[in-house]
Design an enzyme around this catalytic site. Sequence first.
Site, PDB file in Angstrom:
ATOM      1  N   ARG A  52       0.853  -1.209   0.000  1.00  0.00           N
ATOM      2  CA  ARG A  52       0.000   0.000   0.000  1.00  0.00           C
ATOM      3  C   ARG A  52       0.876   1.243   0.000  1.00  0.00           C
ATOM      4  O   ARG A  52       0.938   1.981   0.959  1.00  0.00           O
ATOM      5  CB  ARG A  52      -0.885  -0.030   1.214  1.00  0.00           C
ATOM      6  CG  ARG A  52      -1.762  -1.223   1.129  1.00  0.00           C
ATOM      7  CD  ARG A  52      -2.807  -1.194   2.113  1.00  0.00           C
ATOM      8  NE  ARG A  52      -4.026  -1.601   1.449  1.00  0.00           N
ATOM      9  CZ  ARG A  52      -5.151  -1.756   2.066  1.00  0.00           C
ATOM     10  NH1 ARG A  52      -5.249  -1.493   3.336  1.00  0.00           N
ATOM     11  NH2 ARG A  52      -6.204  -2.161   1.411  1.00  0.00           N
ATOM     12  N   GLN A  70      -0.343   2.260  -5.980  1.00  0.00           N
ATOM     13  CA  GLN A  70      -1.784   2.499  -5.919  1.00  0.00           C
ATOM     14  C   GLN A  70      -2.520   2.119  -7.221  1.00  0.00           C
ATOM     15  O   GLN A  70      -3.596   1.546  -7.180  1.00  0.00           O
ATOM     16  CB  GLN A  70      -2.039   3.971  -5.622  1.00  0.00           C
ATOM     17  CG  GLN A  70      -3.002   4.151  -4.485  1.00  0.00           C
ATOM     18  CD  GLN A  70      -2.951   5.543  -3.900  1.00  0.00           C
ATOM     19  OE1 GLN A  70      -2.128   6.376  -4.300  1.00  0.00           O
ATOM     20  NE2 GLN A  70      -3.816   5.822  -2.960  1.00  0.00           N
ATOM     21  N   ASP A 102      -3.271  -1.691  -7.488  1.00  0.00           N
ATOM     22  CA  ASP A 102      -3.875  -2.336  -6.327  1.00  0.00           C
ATOM     23  C   ASP A 102      -5.278  -2.868  -6.628  1.00  0.00           C
ATOM     24  O   ASP A 102      -6.263  -2.130  -6.596  1.00  0.00           O
ATOM     25  CB  ASP A 102      -3.901  -1.306  -5.184  1.00  0.00           C
ATOM     26  CG  ASP A 102      -4.402  -1.888  -3.886  1.00  0.00           C
ATOM     27  OD1 ASP A 102      -4.821  -3.055  -3.879  1.00  0.00           O
ATOM     28  OD2 ASP A 102      -4.378  -1.175  -2.880  1.00  0.00           O
ATOM     29  N   SER A 125      -8.004  -2.428  -3.768  1.00  0.00           N
ATOM     30  CA  SER A 125      -8.645  -1.111  -3.671  1.00  0.00           C
ATOM     31  C   SER A 125      -9.650  -0.909  -4.793  1.00  0.00           C
ATOM     32  O   SER A 125     -10.759  -0.431  -4.564  1.00  0.00           O
ATOM     33  CB  SER A 125      -7.607   0.007  -3.763  1.00  0.00           C
ATOM     34  OG  SER A 125      -6.812   0.004  -2.638  1.00  0.00           O
ATOM     35  N   TYR A 156      -3.269  -0.432   7.053  1.00  0.00           N
ATOM     36  CA  TYR A 156      -4.269  -1.376   7.568  1.00  0.00           C
ATOM     37  C   TYR A 156      -4.536  -1.117   9.047  1.00  0.00           C
ATOM     38  O   TYR A 156      -3.674  -0.602   9.775  1.00  0.00           O
ATOM     39  CB  TYR A 156      -3.752  -2.813   7.433  1.00  0.00           C
ATOM     40  CG  TYR A 156      -3.767  -3.328   6.021  1.00  0.00           C
ATOM     41  CD1 TYR A 156      -4.954  -3.703   5.418  1.00  0.00           C
ATOM     42  CD2 TYR A 156      -2.590  -3.453   5.301  1.00  0.00           C
ATOM     43  CE1 TYR A 156      -4.971  -4.189   4.127  1.00  0.00           C
ATOM     44  CE2 TYR A 156      -2.591  -3.938   4.000  1.00  0.00           C
ATOM     45  CZ  TYR A 156      -3.786  -4.307   3.418  1.00  0.00           C
ATOM     46  OH  TYR A 156      -3.801  -4.786   2.148  1.00  0.00           O
TER      47      TYR A 156
HETATM   48  P1  NAD Z   1      -9.430  -3.268   4.942  1.00  0.00           P
HETATM   49  O1  NAD Z   1     -10.263  -3.835   3.842  1.00  0.00           O
HETATM   50  O2  NAD Z   1      -8.317  -4.083   5.502  1.00  0.00           O
HETATM   51  O3  NAD Z   1     -10.402  -2.888   6.167  1.00  0.00           O
HETATM   52  C1  NAD Z   1     -11.568  -2.129   5.994  1.00  0.00           C
HETATM   53  C2  NAD Z   1     -11.716  -1.134   7.108  1.00  0.00           C
HETATM   54  O4  NAD Z   1     -12.072  -1.807   8.324  1.00  0.00           O
HETATM   55  C3  NAD Z   1     -10.447  -0.332   7.433  1.00  0.00           C
HETATM   56  O5  NAD Z   1     -10.701   1.052   7.286  1.00  0.00           O
HETATM   57  C4  NAD Z   1     -10.169  -0.705   8.889  1.00  0.00           C
HETATM   58  O6  NAD Z   1      -9.610   0.383   9.624  1.00  0.00           O
HETATM   59  C5  NAD Z   1     -11.565  -1.043   9.373  1.00  0.00           C
HETATM   60  N1  NAD Z   1     -11.652  -1.773  10.666  1.00  0.00           N
HETATM   61  C6  NAD Z   1     -10.805  -2.698  11.202  1.00  0.00           C
HETATM   62  N2  NAD Z   1     -11.259  -3.057  12.444  1.00  0.00           N
HETATM   63  C7  NAD Z   1     -12.416  -2.370  12.669  1.00  0.00           C
HETATM   64  C8  NAD Z   1     -13.336  -2.289  13.740  1.00  0.00           C
HETATM   65  N3  NAD Z   1     -13.197  -2.984  14.868  1.00  0.00           N
HETATM   66  N4  NAD Z   1     -14.402  -1.462  13.611  1.00  0.00           N
HETATM   67  C9  NAD Z   1     -14.592  -0.708  12.497  1.00  0.00           C
HETATM   68  N5  NAD Z   1     -13.742  -0.726  11.450  1.00  0.00           N
HETATM   69  C10 NAD Z   1     -12.679  -1.542  11.532  1.00  0.00           C
HETATM   70  O7  NAD Z   1      -8.825  -1.873   4.538  1.00  0.00           O
HETATM   71  P2  NAD Z   1      -8.942  -1.035   3.181  1.00  0.00           P
HETATM   72  O8  NAD Z   1     -10.298  -0.537   3.041  1.00  0.00           O
HETATM   73  O9  NAD Z   1      -8.424  -1.866   2.047  1.00  0.00           O
HETATM   74  O10 NAD Z   1      -7.894   0.142   3.434  1.00  0.00           O
HETATM   75  C11 NAD Z   1      -7.753   0.861   4.622  1.00  0.00           C
HETATM   76  C12 NAD Z   1      -6.955   2.124   4.342  1.00  0.00           C
HETATM   77  O11 NAD Z   1      -5.671   1.808   3.776  1.00  0.00           O
HETATM   78  C13 NAD Z   1      -7.599   3.029   3.302  1.00  0.00           C
HETATM   79  O12 NAD Z   1      -8.517   3.915   3.819  1.00  0.00           O
HETATM   80  C14 NAD Z   1      -6.417   3.778   2.717  1.00  0.00           C
HETATM   81  O13 NAD Z   1      -6.127   4.947   3.461  1.00  0.00           O
HETATM   82  C15 NAD Z   1      -5.286   2.840   2.906  1.00  0.00           C
HETATM   83  N6  NAD Z   1      -4.907   2.308   1.575  1.00  0.00           N
HETATM   84  C16 NAD Z   1      -3.815   2.842   0.960  1.00  0.00           C
HETATM   85  C17 NAD Z   1      -3.441   2.362  -0.294  1.00  0.00           C
HETATM   86  C18 NAD Z   1      -2.242   2.908  -0.977  1.00  0.00           C
HETATM   87  O14 NAD Z   1      -1.723   3.915  -0.556  1.00  0.00           O
HETATM   88  N7  NAD Z   1      -1.767   2.261  -2.047  1.00  0.00           N
HETATM   89  C19 NAD Z   1      -4.180   1.350  -0.921  1.00  0.00           C
HETATM   90  C20 NAD Z   1      -5.298   0.831  -0.255  1.00  0.00           C
HETATM   91  C21 NAD Z   1      -5.640   1.320   0.985  1.00  0.00           C
END
Ligand code: NAD
Length: 362
Positions: free
Chosen positions: A118, A123, A126, A129, A224
């Site tokens: 990530r 990006q 990915d 995403s 994450y």
């Molecule tokens: P994910 O699918 O692993 O998780 C989904 C969401 O669940 C996350 O936001 C996590 O914080 C949340 N979560 C975990 N435990 C929880 C709880 N007890 N209650 C409520 N929510 C909970 O994550 P995702 O959606 O793939 O990505 C998370 C973040 O990572 C994104 O918002 C982004 O900022 C970052 N990201 C960055 C890149 C990059 O820079 N290339 C790519 C993908 C994601």
Amino acid sequence: MKIGFIKEGNDTRVSLTPEVAKKFKKSGHDLFLESGAGDLSNFNNSDYKEYVKVVSYSDLLKKSDLLISINPIELNKINSNFSKKIYLSNFNSVNKDNYLPVLEKNNIHSFDLGIIPRTTIAQSMDILSSQANLSGYKAVIKAAELLPRMFPMIITAAGSIKPAKVVVLGAGVAGLQAIATAKRLGAIVEASDPRSAAREEVLSLGARFIEVEGAVEDSSAGGYAVKQTKEYLERQKKEVSKKLELADVVISTAQVLGGKSPILIPKTVVDKMKPGSVIIDLASASGGNCEMTQDGKMIIYNDIKIVGNSYLSAELSQDSSNLFSNNVYNFLEYIINDNKIVDNYEDEIFSQCYITKKIKFS
Ligand code: NAD
């Protein structure tokens, strides 16, 4: 390079769309597509003809040096016909412990697109995403269809209709898209997430953030969420339950990398929810956020519909195929040099995604 795209099994998506085929061709690659691979995404063989040779599965294996599929092909199909080939797929979606020995034994250089780091540079490659984004949108559309009410507030001569209340659990990629979509449809939206960055994003979309003290954060976790303490989860359950009892729709997306999804909607809370309400559990493949979720199914309990589906992006097959196909194109543009893939274990993207580490590129 000679690149072959395999037809998916039951998945409605395809790993190469005509739009992206044009870009590949411009980069000088020879493309092969298994006949009928685009059918379920409404891309016919003829849509590809300018850029791609449409061939049978056995010809695809003979002619390609590099093979691509969204879902790894069945284990029993991986054999010496694949020997010395390069294979790209989302191995993160299957049990890698079963696949790795077979891939290595058959000398298949394999990349897992489901574990792209990530980082900013990665990006555009990915797949998690890009697919999560579409799943978040589709979850809201599906909920709107199943809900016996409207999302927006309207005032008519026959009386007024209150806006629907939507609770989003997990404000990552899918959750934020769900929030934005539900807001656009006119719902009142509240969300919960332990990451402080998520709080800002939720507020910037005009939704309310459900405040819970004491979340554990780790900046080295690469974006994450990390596993939360029992105390935090108890406090969160208490705060979230109050909102769930009043909700019309719940979209749950909460996940922790490599672990089981936290249960945020226990049966005792479902028992207090309103008849007619809808839960769309996008975390169902990793156990689900609702205790009653059944992965891949919709159940109806006390007039509450509970949908367990982590692959809703596949229901938007054209867009999800296009984004997947673009992710693959960007990944290959990054790792191909002089018409070949060279091992570069110093590079974070290569070393994280190249899973058959026992086989060296020569
Ligand atoms: P994910 O699918 O692993 O998780 C989904 C969401 O669940 C996350 O936001 C996590 O914080 C949340 N979560 C975990 N435990 C929880 C709880 N007890 N209650 C409520 N929510 C909970 O994550 P995702 O959606 O793939 O990505 C998370 C973040 O990572 C994104 O918002 C982004 O900022 C970052 N990201 C960055 C890149 C990059 O820079 N290339 C790519 C993908 C994601």
